[in-house]
Design an enzyme around this catalytic site. Structure first.
Site, PDB file in Angstrom:
ATOM      1  N   HIS A  55       0.662  -1.140   0.035  1.00  0.00           N
ATOM      2  CA  HIS A  55       0.163  -0.124   0.273  1.00  0.00           C
ATOM      3  C   HIS A  55       0.829   1.376  -0.106  1.00  0.00           C
ATOM      4  CE1 HIS A  55      -4.266   1.459   0.090  1.00  0.00           C
ATOM      5  NE2 HIS A  55      -3.806   2.335   0.989  1.00  0.00           N
ATOM      6  N   CYS A 100      -8.101  -0.944 -12.978  1.00  0.00           N
ATOM      7  CA  CYS A 100      -7.475  -0.055 -12.117  1.00  0.00           C
ATOM      8  C   CYS A 100      -6.233  -0.882 -11.324  1.00  0.00           C
ATOM      9  CB  CYS A 100      -8.295   0.647 -11.118  1.00  0.00           C
ATOM     10  SG  CYS A 100      -8.957  -0.554  -9.759  1.00  0.00           S
TER      11      CYS A 100
END
Length: 764
Positions: A365, A677
């Site tokens: 992340h 995405c």
């Protein structure tokens, strides 16, 4: 002779206690010489370029040869072992055709020879050799033991090899250090290294004393007050949304915080010389053990609560230990294990010039957020100990996945030239902002942006985004100190929708779990990626999901451009329940006088089961978004944050090609719009494959939109179709990349295919 496992364990433990690279290798060769009762034990390590092997340490050969003797790959017996990655056991090495005698080593008296390769995660580190006077091969037992030793030592010596410090003991090298890792986010940056402290668990606190008890008591008192305010604020904000038993928990915490046993116990230990965190740990352990010894299950459960309170207090104490920056306007390279979004949010973005993480991977992340913000990042850097380089000047090169600590001025100047050139090039791409991403033969690709870190959505608009393909709503939750209220969420969502109106904005409902944790709602699981995350978490906490849906619908009533996106769908009943909740929330808002229509509802395809259930899911959705990061992870069973296997993670894997074709074909049959995405949409080689497949809507970080737009406007869709047909027959991702890479090379992109034309690399 027997070689019990205990001897190997003792050797590894002894090495772990040794810090100096030369001492580590000296310990290895000395102990192995003793254990195996041999005259010679030597370690040869690869050069950084992996084109030769250098004698790095020896017991028995001439010390003068260390650092001087170099063998090419496949030269001599040692080179043969390196080239073939196989062991060699000989009774008389000098008589072997492959043997090369090097006078500096003084190894002429030794005949028997046993060498094994040193490997770490399939990479050659070097060669381990033992030699003796006798003219007989080493026993099978000796060979098996040496292979076992080599497998255990491979990781330790690999870190030395990557670090490069071992060479500073052998030859005159420049003082700067170069470390390599995994590509996190492209770009180049320079700045001072600023260490981000990891979140320390109360269980990990070590004994520590203080010479300033007054300061420690002050820090403890401040921490108590901060936690008290946290609890007061949290219970106030969430009281109306939480059930009575959960609200009562806040009251229990407040009572524990006020307990005289807690305060008096910590202060007594600080007066005795203990540091605040060590005094806290001892006091909490003592209080928790009293609860644990109770026969009442309710009282036993309270031990978890007191430990939770202790952790909150510790977090506040550590926060007060953070150093204050002496140079407020200085450019920084943030370094740590894994840098959280909260860490990033605590610094002005214009000061952050790069991220350096000793853990994680390309799709951690941290790396995803760095990509979104256009901040260079290198992940999984082994061998680097950031705490040793506080305040050092650092260059970070996200294009080549490396960093340089204490670089010479000439190298700094060269990188400065690169940074200036990149900035000029990006400014030049501004001319494309309002132009379509359309191939030379007319295929139109819509480019949307991923966002979520900042309420200010302008970066995507400035770079030509045609909407938001993925708004990560969990990021505001992650940088908050408690669950945000409906009103707080509404204000934020409204700001984003207004900024992009009338362009569409796909807002994803709360997606926590995996490597995305909330600081105020800890989830501990043995396998978090297969656990309580995404829609599973929010459906089990329906009040949070309903609050978020209501906030999104209220913003949609004003601006009309919301598309609601649901993550981690794996079952039909999940998306069916979400649609029912949206419809009920809309009806409730209408009764409150807010006229709101039902927005388009879509789902992420991240879990393979969703891909296979598309016909059954279609009645409940209006569009599909392929989450390429998680879909790759689940399809390949590769944890993208695990450095041992992260090199196996690649969006271009043949299985992903099959999956992407299947999804697109199904969506066309079902008349469902589909977009993709994730970081795949920022990878130029992957974009070529996606365009060839027919994906005409991509969502990517705002920073990368101009580059990908330039790429799409430079090629013919028809030229990619023959390559796609060949790719269908490839057996691995390397072959697929090799098919599409020449297209980029013809367009003048850099050799790593990350940088557009006119981008160059520094000369080391």
């Amino acid at each position: 002779m027997p070689h019990p496992l205990a001897t190997l364990t003792a050797l590894v433990e002894q090495i772990a206690r040794t810090q100096d690279p030369a001492a580590i290798m000296e310990t290895i060769v000395q102990r192995l010489s003793e254990l195996l009762e041999v005259e010679v034990c030597s370690i040869y390590l690869c050069t950084p370029e992996r084109d030769a092997l250098i004698l790095a340490s020896t017991q028995g050969l001439s010390d003068a040869a260390v650092g001087k003797v170099s063998l090419a790959m496949n030269e001599g017996l040692v080179g043969h072992i390196a080239a073939t990655l196989s062991a060699v056991n000989l009774a008389d090495a000098p008589s072997d055709d492959r043997f090369v005698y090097i006078p500096e080593t003084h190894e002429k008296p030794y005949h028997r020879f046993l060498g094994v390769p040193l490997l770490h995660l399939r990479k050659l580190v070097g060669v381990l050799v033992i030699q003796g006077h006798q003219r007989e091969p080493f026993s099978d037992e000796d060979e098996a033991f040496l292979i076992t030793v080599a497998s255990q030592l491979g990781s330790t010596l690999y870190q030395l090899h990557r670090d490069g410090k071992w060479m500073s003991n052998l030859q005159d090298v420049s003082p700067f250090r170069r470390y390599t890792g995994i590509k996190g986010a492209p770009g180049v940056g320079q700045g001072r290294l600023w260490l981000i402290h990891p979140h320390l668990s109360l269980a990990d606190v070590k004994e520590a004393m203080t010479s300033n008890p007054a300061q420690q008591k002050s820090d403890f008192a401040d921490a108590l007050e901060a936690v008290r305010k946290e609890l007061e604020s949290g219970s106030g904000k969430l009281g109306q949304h939480l059930p009575a038993d959960v609200r009562a928990l806040f009251h229990v915490y407040e009572l524990m915080l006020q307990s005289p046993e807690l305060s008096e116990g910590v202060l007594r230990l600080i007066n005795g010389g203990a540091s605040a965190d060590w005094a806290l740990k001892q006091t909490i352990d003592e209080m928790a053990s009293m609860f644990e010894q109770s026969s009442d299950p309710y009282m036993q459960a309270r031990s978890e609560d007191i430990r939770n309170i202790g952790q909150r207090i510790l977090n506040q104490i550590l926060e007060r230990d953070q150093q204050v920056l002496e140079a407020p306007d200085e450019e920084l390279i943030l370094a740590g294990d894994l840098i959280s979004i909260a860490d990033l949010a605590s610094f002005p973005q214009q000061r952050i010039r790069g991220l350096l993480c000793t853990a994680g991977s390309t799709l951690s992340h941290t790396a995803i957020v760095a990509n979104a913000l256009g901040i260079p990042a290198v992940m999984g850097v082994e061998g680097l100990e950031p705490e040793h380089y506080r305040g050092a000047r650092v260059i970070i090169d996200g294009n080549r996945a490396e960093c340089v600590v204490n670089p010479p001025q000439a190298l700094m100047n060269e990188y400065k030239r690169m940074i200036d050139q990149e900035q000029r090039f990006m400014r030049d791409l501004d001319r494309l902002r309002d132009m379509p991403a359309e191939t030379l033969d007319g295929m139109r690709v819509k480019l949307l942006t991923n966002t979520g870190l900042l309420a200010d959505a302008t970066p995507g608009l400035q770079r030509g985004a045609e909407g938001v393909g993925l708004y990560r709503s969990e990021i505001p939750f992650m940088i908050h100190d408690s669950f945000p209220t409906e009103q707080e969420q509404y204000r934020l969502y409204s700001k984003v929708l207004k900024a992009y109106a009338p362009r569409p904005v796909s807002m994803r409902t709360l997606d926590i779990g995996g490597d995305k944790q909330l600081p105020y709602f800890e989830i501990n699981e043995s396998n978090p990626y297969l656990g309580w995350r995404g829609i599973r978490f929010t459906l089990d906490n329906t009040q949070l999901l309903v609050s978020q849906i209501r906030a999104m619908l209220r913003a949609h009533a004003e601006h009309g451009n919301l598309k609601l996106l649901v993550p981690m769908i794996s079952r039909v009943d999940e998306i069916k329940t979400v649609r029912e909740l949206v419809e009920k929330a809309a009806e409730a808002l209408k009764r409150d006088g807010i006229e709101v229509g039902i927005p388009e509802i879509g789902m992420m395809i991240e879990v393979p089961s969703a891909m296979l259930l598309l016909p059954k899911l279609a009645p409940y959705i209006d569009f599909v978004s392929v989450g390429s990061n998680d879909l790759t992870q689940y399809l390949l069973a590769v944890d993208r944050n695990n450095p041992r296997v992260s090199n196996l993670f690649d969006n271009m894997h043949p299985a992903m090609l099959v999956a992407l074709e299947h999804i697109l074909g199904q969506c066309r049959q079902l008349n469902l719009p589909v977009s993709l995405c994730g970081e795949m949409a920022s990878d130029p080689v992957a974009v070529l494959m996606l365009v060839a497949l027919g994906y005409d809507c991509l969502s990517l970080s705002a920073y990368n939109i101009p580059k990908i737009k330039l790429l799409i406007r430079s090629l013919h869709h028809a030229d990619l179709l023959p390559l796609l047909e060949q790719a269908r027959h490839c057996s691995d991702e390397t072959q697929i990349r090799a098919l599409f890479s020449p297209v980029l090379e013809r367009l003048g992109w850099s050799s790593d295919h990350r940088q557009p034309p006119e981008q160059s690399k520094p000369q080391p």
